[in-house]
Every structure is written in C-alpha cells, then in structure tokens.
Design a protein around this motif. Structure first.
Motif, PDB file in Angstrom:
ATOM      1  N   HIS A 156       0.852  -1.189   0.000  1.00  0.00           N
ATOM      2  CA  HIS A 156       0.000   0.000   0.000  1.00  0.00           C
ATOM      3  C   HIS A 156       0.888   1.239   0.000  1.00  0.00           C
ATOM      4  CE1 HIS A 156      -2.642   3.134   1.749  1.00  0.00           C
ATOM      5  NE2 HIS A 156      -3.600   2.481   1.127  1.00  0.00           N
ATOM      6  N   ARG A 157       0.565   2.205  -0.870  1.00  0.00           N
ATOM      7  CA  ARG A 157       1.426   3.375  -1.068  1.00  0.00           C
ATOM      8  C   ARG A 157       0.703   4.672  -0.709  1.00  0.00           C
ATOM      9  NH1 ARG A 157       2.244   1.557  -7.186  1.00  0.00           N
ATOM     10  NH2 ARG A 157       0.011   1.302  -6.791  1.00  0.00           N
ATOM     11  N   VAL A 158       1.373   5.493   0.079  1.00  0.00           N
ATOM     12  CA  VAL A 158       0.854   6.805   0.483  1.00  0.00           C
ATOM     13  C   VAL A 158       1.891   7.871   0.149  1.00  0.00           C
ATOM     14  CG1 VAL A 158       0.163   8.268   2.428  1.00  0.00           C
ATOM     15  CG2 VAL A 158      -0.572   5.883   2.353  1.00  0.00           C
ATOM     16  N   VAL A 159       1.426   8.997  -0.375  1.00  0.00           N
ATOM     17  CA  VAL A 159       2.300  10.157  -0.595  1.00  0.00           C
ATOM     18  C   VAL A 159       1.777  11.313   0.247  1.00  0.00           C
ATOM     19  CG1 VAL A 159       3.153  11.854  -2.256  1.00  0.00           C
ATOM     20  CG2 VAL A 159       2.988   9.439  -2.916  1.00  0.00           C
ATOM     21  N   ASP A 160       2.623  11.790   1.144  1.00  0.00           N
ATOM     22  CA  ASP A 160       2.306  12.915   2.027  1.00  0.00           C
ATOM     23  C   ASP A 160       2.909  14.165   1.393  1.00  0.00           C
ATOM     24  OD1 ASP A 160       1.842  14.660   4.096  1.00  0.00           O
ATOM     25  OD2 ASP A 160       3.085  13.628   5.561  1.00  0.00           O
ATOM     26  N   THR A 161       2.062  15.083   0.925  1.00  0.00           N
ATOM     27  CA  THR A 161       2.545  16.174   0.067  1.00  0.00           C
ATOM     28  C   THR A 161       1.809  17.482   0.322  1.00  0.00           C
ATOM     29  OG1 THR A 161       2.770  16.872  -2.260  1.00  0.00           O
ATOM     30  CG2 THR A 161       0.933  15.414  -1.740  1.00  0.00           C
ATOM     31  N   THR A 162       2.430  18.577  -0.113  1.00  0.00           N
ATOM     32  CA  THR A 162       1.780  19.892  -0.095  1.00  0.00           C
ATOM     33  C   THR A 162       0.979  20.121  -1.371  1.00  0.00           C
ATOM     34  OG1 THR A 162       3.621  21.038  -1.188  1.00  0.00           O
ATOM     35  CG2 THR A 162       3.735  20.817   1.218  1.00  0.00           C
ATOM     36  N   ALA A 163       1.178  19.260  -2.365  1.00  0.00           N
ATOM     37  CA  ALA A 163       0.567  19.384  -3.704  1.00  0.00           C
ATOM     38  C   ALA A 163       1.096  20.592  -4.476  1.00  0.00           C
ATOM     39  CB  ALA A 163      -0.960  19.435  -3.626  1.00  0.00           C
ATOM     40  N   ASP A 188      -6.668  31.733   2.017  1.00  0.00           N
ATOM     41  CA  ASP A 188      -6.310  33.020   1.416  1.00  0.00           C
ATOM     42  C   ASP A 188      -4.891  32.936   0.850  1.00  0.00           C
ATOM     43  OD1 ASP A 188      -6.949  36.108   1.261  1.00  0.00           O
ATOM     44  OD2 ASP A 188      -4.899  35.927   2.022  1.00  0.00           O
ATOM     45  N   SER A 189      -4.741  33.194  -0.451  1.00  0.00           N
ATOM     46  CA  SER A 189      -3.446  32.999  -1.103  1.00  0.00           C
ATOM     47  C   SER A 189      -2.374  33.960  -0.579  1.00  0.00           C
ATOM     48  CB  SER A 189      -3.589  33.156  -2.619  1.00  0.00           C
ATOM     49  OG  SER A 189      -2.402  32.746  -3.272  1.00  0.00           O
ATOM     50  N   GLY A 197       5.733  31.094   2.137  1.00  0.00           N
ATOM     51  CA  GLY A 197       6.663  31.505   1.090  1.00  0.00           C
ATOM     52  C   GLY A 197       6.104  31.400  -0.319  1.00  0.00           C
ATOM     53  N   VAL A 198       4.949  30.746  -0.483  1.00  0.00           N
ATOM     54  CA  VAL A 198       4.337  30.622  -1.818  1.00  0.00           C
ATOM     55  C   VAL A 198       2.832  30.834  -1.702  1.00  0.00           C
ATOM     56  CG1 VAL A 198       6.093  28.970  -2.594  1.00  0.00           C
ATOM     57  CG2 VAL A 198       3.930  28.121  -1.668  1.00  0.00           C
ATOM     58  N   GLY A 199       2.218  31.320  -2.781  1.00  0.00           N
ATOM     59  CA  GLY A 199       0.768  31.391  -2.826  1.00  0.00           C
ATOM     60  C   GLY A 199       0.180  30.002  -2.998  1.00  0.00           C
ATOM     61  N   ASN A 200      -1.160  29.896  -2.936  1.00  0.00           N
ATOM     62  CA  ASN A 200      -1.756  28.560  -2.986  1.00  0.00           C
ATOM     63  C   ASN A 200      -2.567  28.283  -4.254  1.00  0.00           C
ATOM     64  OD1 ASN A 200      -4.072  30.037  -2.595  1.00  0.00           O
ATOM     65  ND2 ASN A 200      -4.712  28.991  -0.726  1.00  0.00           N
ATOM     66  N   SER A 205      -5.452  24.412  -7.567  1.00  0.00           N
ATOM     67  CA  SER A 205      -5.686  23.871  -8.906  1.00  0.00           C
ATOM     68  C   SER A 205      -5.296  22.404  -8.983  1.00  0.00           C
ATOM     69  CB  SER A 205      -4.896  24.680  -9.938  1.00  0.00           C
ATOM     70  OG  SER A 205      -5.022  24.128 -11.226  1.00  0.00           O
ATOM     71  N   ASN A 206      -4.172  22.055  -8.369  1.00  0.00           N
ATOM     72  CA  ASN A 206      -3.708  20.668  -8.378  1.00  0.00           C
ATOM     73  C   ASN A 206      -4.651  19.747  -7.618  1.00  0.00           C
ATOM     74  OD1 ASN A 206      -1.475  21.162  -9.942  1.00  0.00           O
ATOM     75  ND2 ASN A 206      -0.026  21.180  -8.239  1.00  0.00           N
ATOM     76  N   ILE A 207      -5.163  20.228  -6.491  1.00  0.00           N
ATOM     77  CA  ILE A 207      -6.080  19.407  -5.698  1.00  0.00           C
ATOM     78  C   ILE A 207      -7.371  19.148  -6.468  1.00  0.00           C
ATOM     79  CG2 ILE A 207      -7.524  19.381  -3.625  1.00  0.00           C
ATOM     80  CD1 ILE A 207      -5.245  20.847  -2.175  1.00  0.00           C
ATOM     81  N   VAL A 208      -7.875  20.176  -7.143  1.00  0.00           N
ATOM     82  CA  VAL A 208      -9.093  20.019  -7.952  1.00  0.00           C
ATOM     83  C   VAL A 208      -8.865  18.952  -9.025  1.00  0.00           C
ATOM     84  CG1 VAL A 208     -10.610  21.142  -9.620  1.00  0.00           C
ATOM     85  CG2 VAL A 208      -9.958  22.346  -7.521  1.00  0.00           C
TER      86      VAL A 208
END
Length: 302
Positions: A156-163, A188-189, A197-200, A205-208
């Motif tokens: 079973h594979r899991v990726v823990d990420t900020t996207a 809020d971006s 340090g980065v906007g969201n 968009s990636n999560i969608v």
C-alpha cells in the motif's frame, strides 16, 4: 541507478496512513512554513545537527576534522561553516552522537531492501509505505521509481505532500499511489504566501485536478491560532473540500506544537524559529463543530 536524498526512515509508523508503515522522509521542500515541525527537512542539501546536551567534550571530533572547522567553547563545539565541507567526519567519531548528519543519498535497490525487510508488518496490519518529507514531489523521478517497485510487491502506497508541484507530475504520481495525505494550510493565497513563502493557487488547482481522478485523499490541517483557526478560514476550507469531486468528508486536524524550536537550535539557526500559539481544546472543538455543520468529520491527529 537513481538515488534520492533521504534524511530519515521511520519504521513502525502508525500516523502516516493505515496499518503499520514505513515512512520515508525526503530532504528538501519548496515551501518554508514558519511553523514547520521538521525544519531539518527544508534544505535540499546535506546538513549537520549538533546537540550540545549530548556533548561530553571528548574532542575526537576536533581531532578528526580535516579542515579545522570545529572549536571547543564553554557552550560546546562550535562549527565554522565557512571552513566546514559537511564531510561528516565529526559525526563518525562522536561517542555520544552529539553530531548528526542529515541527508544521505540512497539508491532504489537499498531503499527497497529496507522496505522489503518490513513487509511482514505490512501484511499483518494492512500497512505499507508512506513517502513524506520535505516534499516528495521534488524528487519525482526517484519517487515514481520507488512507487512502481512498491506496486510490483503490492505494498500500500501513500504520498504525504503539499501538492505544490507541476500538475502533470502530481497526476502521474497518482497513477501509482493508493492514498494522498495533503496539507491545507490556509485558503487566502496572500496569507498562504506570508506564512509558507508561496501562494496557494497552484496547490488549489492541483487538488481540484487530483480529486477528479477519484483517488483517495485525506486532508490534514495544521491548526495554528492566529493563522488559520478562525471561523472565516475554516468555512472557506470546508466549502473548498465540499466542492471537490468524490467523497472528501473526513479530515485530520494537527494542532500546532513548538517541537521545532529545539531543532532550530541544533541546526544553529535558532533565529529562524517562529513561535505560534496552540489552539485551546475549546477552540479545537469549535473548529470541529464548524466542519460538522458543513457535513465534514474532523478528528484530531492522523
């Protein structure tokens, strides 16, 4: 054979996905969250950590340093980083492990050997392997190779990420991943950029796009008072989750703690530490209640 810069491999992990797992921590992150509890994961380079409380003044490290970069002081051993080349010779001879090198290049074959050794625990518990960090998507080529090797073994594979990555990379990783653990920091971006340090916009968009693949996603919210625990942000977060395709009605809340302070001291950059306030039990329950009103089940931990 590809190698990846790994700073830790944790056996018997129970909070990074279902069952008993092995969690592989990549070094390097493209966010700089001010509350990050793993500051040693941020730099994509090898680092050295020094724990003065473990130092017994054996001075073997000074004798073994090829560049004379170490000096014994009343506050323990001090490193001159202009002279230090991070060779790790000091850590090799330290009898109490006061010095620790963070980051090691690990080949896929060596990584899979370590993972295979734990397979019996995966089978009995329904566990597997979690790739975390840092940001594993920064190491996409190596990550994909490791995921495919795990897939061949039915782990079973899991990726823990900020996207926070190229969308095509995220979607390719999704083809070889059973579960994503994704942090939702703040909606809020501008505020997101202030604290990470980065906007969201790319993250959202990636999560969608990821949700449209119908893959399993568990959102985890690092809950920080004064940053994202207010009613407005929780409402926006709930609306966003409810707008996604698929059933996304369960999330994990991770209340802030200041464990990173001591790590910053050990890394020699205590000035980089920002202290935040942990939400009270009453405030956490209020957040849980708000999510519940949106049909979302929020639990602490995970």
């Amino acid at each position: 054979m590809h190698t990846g810069l790994i700073f830790d491999i944790k056996k018997y992990a129970i909070n990074d996905g279902p069952g008993i797992r092995m969690t592989v921590f990549f070094k390097g992150c493209n966010l700089t969250c001010k509350w990050c509890h793993n500051p040693e994961s941020m730099s994509p380079k090898v680092q050295k950590m020094y724990n003065a409380t473990k130092c017994i003044g054996a001075v073997k490290c000074l004798d073994n340093c090829p560049n004379d970069a170490l000096k014994m002081t009343g506050n323990g051993v001090v490193t001159n980083y202009d002279a230090c080349n991070l060779c790790g010779k000091c850590a090799e001879v330290c009898p109490t492990k006061a010095f620790e090198m963070l980051g090691q290049q690990v080949s896929i074959s060596d990584l899979m050997q370590k993972i295979d050794n734990e397979a019996i625990f995966f089978d009995k518990s329904g566990g597997g392997v979690t790739f975390s960090g840092g940001e594993p998507l920064m190491h996409s080529e190596y990550l994909l190779q490791a995921l495919k090797e795990c897939g061949k073994r039915y782990y079973h594979r899991v990726v823990d990420t900020t996207a926070f990555a190229k969308q095509e990379v995220l979607l390719e990783v999704a083809k070889h991943t059973e579960l994503f653990l994704i942090d939702l920091k703040v909606m809020d971006s501008k505020k997101h950029k202030e604290f990470t340090g980065v906007g969201n916009k790319k993250i959202v968009s990636n999560i969608v796009a990821l949700a449209k693949t119908n893959c399993e996603i568990i959102f985890r919210i690092p809950l920080i008072k004064g940053v994202n625990s207010d009613k407005k942000n929780i409402g926006k977060t709930a609306n966003f989750i409810n707008s996604l395709e698929g059933n996304r009605n369960q999330i994990n809340l991770l209340p802030y703690h200041n464990i990173a302070e001591n790590k910053h001291v050990k890394l020699g950059n205590s000035s980089n530490f920002s202290n935040f306030e942990t939400p009270s039990p009453e405030e956490i329950n209020k957040v849980i209640s708000i999510f519940k009103s949106y049909g979302i089940i929020a639990t602490v931990g995970g």
